[in-house]
Design a protein around this motif. Structure first.
Motif, PDB file in Angstrom:
ATOM      1  N   MET A   2      18.692   1.279   5.778  1.00 12.09           N
ATOM      2  CA  MET A   2      17.517   1.646   4.994  1.00 12.09           C
ATOM      3  C   MET A   2      17.140   0.506   4.051  1.00 12.09           C
ATOM      4  SD  MET A   2      17.064   4.963   2.615  1.00 12.09           S
ATOM      5  CE  MET A   2      15.542   5.814   2.803  1.00 12.09           C
ATOM      6  N   LEU A   6      11.310   1.238  -1.273  1.00 16.13           N
ATOM      7  CA  LEU A   6      10.194   1.778  -0.516  1.00 16.13           C
ATOM      8  C   LEU A   6       9.088   2.140  -1.493  1.00 16.13           C
ATOM      9  CD1 LEU A   6      10.038   5.186  -0.613  1.00 16.13           C
ATOM     10  CD2 LEU A   6      12.154   4.853   0.609  1.00 16.13           C
ATOM     11  N   GLY A   8       5.783   4.506  -2.380  1.00 17.86           N
ATOM     12  CA  GLY A   8       5.225   5.825  -2.112  1.00 17.86           C
ATOM     13  C   GLY A   8       3.752   5.923  -2.450  1.00 17.86           C
ATOM     14  N   ASP A   9       3.140   7.030  -2.071  1.00 20.31           N
ATOM     15  CA  ASP A   9       1.687   7.173  -2.216  1.00 20.31           C
ATOM     16  C   ASP A   9       1.238   8.097  -3.344  1.00 20.31           C
ATOM     17  OD1 ASP A   9       2.294   9.680  -1.178  1.00 20.31           O
ATOM     18  OD2 ASP A   9       0.811   9.600   0.415  1.00 20.31           O
ATOM     19  N   ASN A  10       2.143   8.632  -4.128  1.00 17.67           N
ATOM     20  CA  ASN A  10       1.749   9.596  -5.168  1.00 17.67           C
ATOM     21  C   ASN A  10       0.619   9.092  -6.051  1.00 17.67           C
ATOM     22  OD1 ASN A  10       3.494  11.589  -4.391  1.00 17.67           O
ATOM     23  ND2 ASN A  10       4.905  11.349  -6.092  1.00 17.67           N
ATOM     24  N   THR A  50       8.300  -0.989   3.594  1.00 14.39           N
ATOM     25  CA  THR A  50       8.467   0.436   3.821  1.00 14.39           C
ATOM     26  C   THR A  50       7.533   1.207   2.894  1.00 14.39           C
ATOM     27  OG1 THR A  50      10.774   0.093   4.413  1.00 14.39           O
ATOM     28  CG2 THR A  50      10.115   2.338   3.876  1.00 14.39           C
ATOM     29  N   PHE A  51       6.660   1.998   3.497  1.00 18.85           N
ATOM     30  CA  PHE A  51       5.697   2.802   2.754  1.00 18.85           C
ATOM     31  C   PHE A  51       5.882   4.255   3.155  1.00 18.85           C
ATOM     32  CE2 PHE A  51       1.178   4.439   2.537  1.00 18.85           C
ATOM     33  CZ  PHE A  51       1.174   4.576   1.167  1.00 18.85           C
ATOM     34  N   MET A  52       6.177   5.090   2.171  1.00 21.87           N
ATOM     35  CA  MET A  52       6.356   6.512   2.412  1.00 21.87           C
ATOM     36  C   MET A  52       5.059   7.222   2.045  1.00 21.87           C
ATOM     37  SD  MET A  52       9.018   9.172   0.684  1.00 21.87           S
ATOM     38  CE  MET A  52       8.017   9.380  -0.782  1.00 21.87           C
ATOM     39  N   CYS A  53       4.553   8.025   2.948  1.00 22.81           N
ATOM     40  CA  CYS A  53       3.304   8.717   2.650  1.00 22.81           C
ATOM     41  C   CYS A  53       3.404  10.186   3.034  1.00 22.81           C
ATOM     42  CB  CYS A  53       2.137   8.068   3.369  1.00 22.81           C
ATOM     43  SG  CYS A  53       2.295   8.025   5.146  1.00 22.81           S
ATOM     44  N   THR A  54       2.556  10.957   2.395  1.00 24.08           N
ATOM     45  CA  THR A  54       2.480  12.386   2.659  1.00 24.08           C
ATOM     46  C   THR A  54       1.457  12.640   3.759  1.00 24.08           C
ATOM     47  OG1 THR A  54       0.832  12.598   0.918  1.00 24.08           O
ATOM     48  CG2 THR A  54       3.123  12.983   0.293  1.00 24.08           C
ATOM     49  N   THR A  55       1.132  13.876   3.973  1.00 25.91           N
ATOM     50  CA  THR A  55       0.197  14.231   5.044  1.00 25.91           C
ATOM     51  C   THR A  55      -1.216  14.468   4.524  1.00 25.91           C
ATOM     52  OG1 THR A  55       0.851  16.546   4.825  1.00 25.91           O
ATOM     53  CG2 THR A  55       1.989  15.232   6.489  1.00 25.91           C
ATOM     54  N   TRP A  63      -4.156   3.995   7.227  1.00 28.62           N
ATOM     55  CA  TRP A  63      -3.570   3.591   8.509  1.00 28.62           C
ATOM     56  C   TRP A  63      -4.611   3.035   9.460  1.00 28.62           C
ATOM     57  CZ3 TRP A  63       0.618   2.130   7.208  1.00 28.62           C
ATOM     58  CH2 TRP A  63       1.480   2.856   6.406  1.00 28.62           C
TER      59      TRP A  63
END
Length: 76
Positions: A2, A6, A8-10, A50-55, A63
């Motif tokens: 890992m 990373l 995130g998108d908050n 690394t980018f963590m995103c929600t739905t 994207w």
């Protein structure tokens, strides 16, 4: 393995667990996808892959940009 960091998108969607005022300001700042891409570009240029995103629906716009520029975002 890992990544150590990373992203995130908050903040892009006005989510801040500490301050509602800051959350509102972030929601205003990131109304336009280009503002989100400016931040993601800066993170990418610093080596964050690394980018963590929600739905959320709007993440599809991000994207779309990444897919349209695959050479720029290789490994993202």
């Amino acid at each position: 393995m890992m990544d150590k960091l990373l992203f995130g998108d908050n903040q892009f969607f006005g989510i801040n667990h500490v301050s509602e005022e800051k959350a509102r300001a972030q929601a205003m700042r990131f109304q336009d996808t280009s503002a989100i891409m400016e931040v993601l570009d800066a993170a990418y240029d610093e080596g964050i892959r690394t980018f963590m995103c929600t739905t959320r629906d709007r993440i599809a716009e991000v994207w779309d940009v990444v897919r349209a520029n695959q050479a720029r975002y290789d490994g993202f």
